[in-house]
Design a protein around this motif. Structure first.
Motif, PDB file in Angstrom:
ATOM      1  N   GLY A  26      81.982  31.017  -0.077  1.00 24.51           N
ATOM      2  CA  GLY A  26      80.205  30.778   0.106  1.00 24.51           C
ATOM      3  C   GLY A  26      79.491  31.570  -0.115  1.00 24.51           C
ATOM      4  N   ARG A  27      78.448  31.763  -0.053  1.00 22.72           N
ATOM      5  CA  ARG A  27      76.941  32.151   0.146  1.00 22.72           C
ATOM      6  C   ARG A  27      76.131  32.131   1.282  1.00 22.72           C
ATOM      7  N   THR A  28      76.701  31.509   2.018  1.00 20.00           N
ATOM      8  CA  THR A  28      75.746  30.478   3.060  1.00 20.00           C
ATOM      9  C   THR A  28      76.847  30.377   4.527  1.00 20.00           C
ATOM     10  N   PHE A  29      77.536  31.784   4.562  1.00 17.41           N
ATOM     11  CA  PHE A  29      78.070  31.952   5.549  1.00 17.41           C
ATOM     12  C   PHE A  29      77.718  31.488   7.047  1.00 17.41           C
ATOM     13  N   MET A  31      75.512  29.979   8.078  1.00 14.12           N
ATOM     14  CA  MET A  31      75.082  29.397   8.474  1.00 14.12           C
ATOM     15  C   MET A  31      75.573  28.745   9.325  1.00 14.12           C
ATOM     16  N   TYR A  32      77.301  28.956   9.793  1.00 15.47           N
ATOM     17  CA  TYR A  32      77.881  28.253   9.612  1.00 15.47           C
ATOM     18  C   TYR A  32      78.598  29.039  11.263  1.00 15.47           C
ATOM     19  N   THR A  33      78.512  28.035  11.689  1.00 17.05           N
ATOM     20  CA  THR A  33      79.208  28.380  13.079  1.00 17.05           C
ATOM     21  C   THR A  33      80.666  28.508  12.986  1.00 17.05           C
ATOM     22  N   MET A  34      81.553  29.327  13.514  1.00 21.85           N
ATOM     23  CA  MET A  34      82.517  29.539  13.124  1.00 21.85           C
ATOM     24  C   MET A  34      83.233  29.747  14.596  1.00 21.85           C
ATOM     25  N   GLY A  35      85.160  28.701  14.893  1.00 23.74           N
ATOM     26  CA  GLY A  35      85.729  28.742  15.375  1.00 23.74           C
ATOM     27  C   GLY A  35      87.343  29.190  15.040  1.00 23.74           C
ATOM     28  N   TRP A  36      87.616  29.048  16.040  1.00 22.56           N
ATOM     29  CA  TRP A  36      89.262  29.299  15.834  1.00 22.56           C
ATOM     30  C   TRP A  36      90.011  28.385  17.317  1.00 22.56           C
ATOM     31  N   PHE A  37      90.909  27.120  16.754  1.00 23.66           N
ATOM     32  CA  PHE A  37      91.499  26.326  17.640  1.00 23.66           C
ATOM     33  C   PHE A  37      93.240  26.305  17.805  1.00 23.66           C
ATOM     34  N   ARG A  38      93.523  25.855  18.211  1.00 25.89           N
ATOM     35  CA  ARG A  38      95.460  26.653  17.655  1.00 25.89           C
ATOM     36  C   ARG A  38      95.687  25.552  18.164  1.00 25.89           C
ATOM     37  N   GLN A  39      96.836  24.872  17.747  1.00 31.63           N
ATOM     38  CA  GLN A  39      98.311  24.181  18.144  1.00 31.63           C
ATOM     39  C   GLN A  39      99.780  24.771  18.074  1.00 31.63           C
ATOM     40  N   ALA A  40     100.202  24.121  19.762  1.00 31.50           N
ATOM     41  CA  ALA A  40     101.089  24.188  19.491  1.00 31.50           C
ATOM     42  C   ALA A  40     102.437  22.846  19.359  1.00 31.50           C
ATOM     43  N   ILE A  51      81.725  30.764  17.377  1.00 28.54           N
ATOM     44  CA  ILE A  51      80.488  31.989  17.335  1.00 28.54           C
ATOM     45  C   ILE A  51      79.801  31.595  17.079  1.00 28.54           C
ATOM     46  N   SER A  52      77.832  31.484  16.935  1.00 23.83           N
ATOM     47  CA  SER A  52      77.189  30.780  16.429  1.00 23.83           C
ATOM     48  C   SER A  52      76.662  32.096  15.143  1.00 23.83           C
ATOM     49  N   GLY A  53      75.888  30.936  14.067  1.00 16.25           N
ATOM     50  CA  GLY A  53      76.196  31.794  13.057  1.00 16.25           C
ATOM     51  C   GLY A  53      75.184  32.757  12.942  1.00 16.25           C
ATOM     52  N   ASN A  74      78.713  39.140   8.863  1.00 13.99           N
ATOM     53  CA  ASN A  74      78.053  37.849   7.964  1.00 13.99           C
ATOM     54  C   ASN A  74      78.278  38.996   6.575  1.00 13.99           C
ATOM     55  N   VAL A  75      78.290  39.798   6.717  1.00 16.42           N
ATOM     56  CA  VAL A  75      78.132  40.756   4.889  1.00 16.42           C
ATOM     57  C   VAL A  75      79.588  40.728   4.375  1.00 16.42           C
ATOM     58  N   LYS A  76      80.175  40.705   5.116  1.00 17.01           N
ATOM     59  CA  LYS A  76      81.600  40.640   4.762  1.00 17.01           C
ATOM     60  C   LYS A  76      82.294  38.863   4.663  1.00 17.01           C
ATOM     61  N   ASN A  77      81.715  37.921   4.866  1.00 17.11           N
ATOM     62  CA  ASN A  77      81.674  36.904   5.252  1.00 17.11           C
ATOM     63  C   ASN A  77      83.804  36.634   6.315  1.00 17.11           C
TER      64      ASN A  77
END
Length: 120
Positions: A26-29, A31-40, A51-53, A74-77
């Motif tokens: 996508g071209r609007t990376f 604009m997204y808050t990105m996160g990591w979650f985990r499931q054991a 992390i904020s946009g 944000n350059v490499k998405n």
């Protein structure tokens, strides 16, 4: 819409390090808050970090604070999770997430997950 692909998981001994990566389409990376979650196994999916946009604001679960670092390019998405001082209890499938919030709705997207196993 955004598609996410995680990589970098694996088997590591306690005290070791791993770096997870998440590639986003996508071209609007930014604009997204990105996160990591985990499931054991047998447990619910838990928040790890986000992390904020702009990349200027980060937030961590207490269980990983001081050991994990989330970052983005944000350059490499790309978004990354540097995991140091790993513990057996960090063993889980790790998922990358992207959240876009508009005036009227919130949209969440998930990757397929990458397995992290920490041996004692």
């Amino acid at each position: 819409q955004v598609q996410l692909v995680e990589s970098g998981g694996g088997l590591v001994q306690a005290g070791g390090s791993l770096r997870l990566s998440c590639a986003a389409s996508g071209r609007t990376f930014s604009m997204y808050t990105m996160g990591w979650f985990r499931q054991a196994p047998g447990k619910e999916r838990d928040f790890v970090a986000r992390i904020s946009g702009t990349g200027l604001t980060t937030y961590y679960a207490d269980s990983v604070k001081g050991r994990f670092t989330i970052s983005r390019d944000n350059v490499k998405n790309m978004v990354y999770l540097q995991m140091n001082s790993l513990k057996p209890e960090d063993t889980a499938v790790y998922y990358c997430s992207a959240t876009y919030t508009s005036v009227s709705a919130q949209y969440d997207y998930w990757g397929q997950g990458t397995q992290v196993t920490v041996s004692s």
